[in-house]
Design a protein around this motif. Structure first.
Motif, PDB file in Angstrom:
ATOM      1  N   UNK A  76       5.424  23.707 -12.322  1.00 24.07           N
ATOM      2  CA  UNK A  76       5.094  22.424 -13.261  1.00 24.07           C
ATOM      3  C   UNK A  76       4.251  23.100 -14.585  1.00 24.07           C
ATOM      4  N   UNK A  77       3.741  22.172 -15.578  1.00 23.95           N
ATOM      5  CA  UNK A  77       3.339  22.498 -16.617  1.00 23.95           C
ATOM      6  C   UNK A  77       1.684  22.879 -16.504  1.00 23.95           C
ATOM      7  N   UNK A  78       1.415  24.015 -17.133  1.00 24.45           N
ATOM      8  CA  UNK A  78      -0.006  24.435 -16.983  1.00 24.45           C
ATOM      9  C   UNK A  78      -0.982  23.686 -17.752  1.00 24.45           C
ATOM     10  N   UNK A  79      -1.684  23.020 -17.145  1.00 18.98           N
ATOM     11  CA  UNK A  79      -2.576  22.212 -17.816  1.00 18.98           C
ATOM     12  C   UNK A  79      -4.150  22.771 -18.270  1.00 18.98           C
ATOM     13  N   UNK A  80      -4.332  24.071 -17.783  1.00 15.67           N
ATOM     14  CA  UNK A  80      -5.609  24.612 -18.218  1.00 15.67           C
ATOM     15  C   UNK A  80      -5.477  26.084 -17.840  1.00 15.67           C
ATOM     16  N   UNK A  81      -5.961  26.953 -18.571  1.00 17.45           N
ATOM     17  CA  UNK A  81      -6.008  28.286 -18.236  1.00 17.45           C
ATOM     18  C   UNK A  81      -7.379  28.998 -18.854  1.00 17.45           C
ATOM     19  N   UNK A  82      -7.999  29.821 -17.781  1.00 18.20           N
ATOM     20  CA  UNK A  82      -9.316  30.444 -18.052  1.00 18.20           C
ATOM     21  C   UNK A  82      -9.161  31.679 -17.862  1.00 18.20           C
ATOM     22  N   UNK A  83      -9.040  32.242 -19.175  1.00 18.32           N
ATOM     23  CA  UNK A  83      -8.775  33.687 -19.040  1.00 18.32           C
ATOM     24  C   UNK A  83      -9.793  34.697 -18.540  1.00 18.32           C
ATOM     25  N   UNK A  84     -11.146  33.895 -18.738  1.00 18.57           N
ATOM     26  CA  UNK A  84     -12.480  34.680 -18.444  1.00 18.57           C
ATOM     27  C   UNK A  84     -12.500  34.729 -16.793  1.00 18.57           C
ATOM     28  N   UNK A  85     -11.930  33.706 -16.090  1.00 21.36           N
ATOM     29  CA  UNK A  85     -12.218  33.674 -14.636  1.00 21.36           C
ATOM     30  C   UNK A  85     -10.719  34.098 -14.080  1.00 21.36           C
ATOM     31  N   UNK A  86      -9.746  34.181 -14.896  1.00 20.04           N
ATOM     32  CA  UNK A  86      -8.466  34.881 -14.590  1.00 20.04           C
ATOM     33  C   UNK A  86      -8.079  33.616 -13.645  1.00 20.04           C
ATOM     34  N   UNK A  87      -7.928  32.503 -14.046  1.00 19.31           N
ATOM     35  CA  UNK A  87      -7.043  31.336 -13.395  1.00 19.31           C
ATOM     36  C   UNK A  87      -6.498  30.512 -14.166  1.00 19.31           C
TER      37      UNK A  87
END
Length: 129
Positions: A76-87
């Protein structure tokens, strides 16, 4: 007076009865094999991290990940990326990098370290054969 039942007829009364036909097969189909999370090598973890860092919001990706004793795959399409929490999040499902087994996307450019070295050597005028 009633006729005596034969032993066979009497035994039939106590045989198991399946009131719900196919119920046991349906239950077996829902059984899950409990899996352990795979131990990934350092090189593979670095490759996954490299892929993770290349993902942008709205990229269409396929992620294989570990969740409660089983491996799942989601595209699917990535709706959110949190690079600090790595998720990252796809279809409302939050997936931690530590649970990801594989990342595939046409938007991700993957080069192995040898290809990267050869490319940099060519750009610097070095000879690579």
């Amino acid at each position: 007076m009633r006729a005596k039942m034969s032993r066979l007829e009497r035994a039939k009364q106590f045989m198991p009865f399946a009131a719900l036909k196919g119920y046991s097969e349906a239950l077996r189909g829902k059984e899950k094999n409990m899996m352990q999370k795979a131990e990934l090598s350092e090189e593979y973890l670095e490759e996954l991290n490299h892929k993770f860092l290349q993902i942008k919001e709205k990229d269409v990706v396929t992620i294989s990940y570990f969740h409660i004793h089983e491996y799942l795959k989601i595209t699917g399409s990535v709706t959110k990326i949190d690079r600090d929490l790595k998720r990252l999040e796809i279809h409302g499902i939050k997936i931690a990098l530590e649970d990801i087994y594989d990342i595939n996307s046409s938007e991700i450019e993957i080069q192995n370290p040898l290809e990267t070295f050869m490319e940099s050597s060519r750009q610097e005028g070095g000879i690579c054969r």
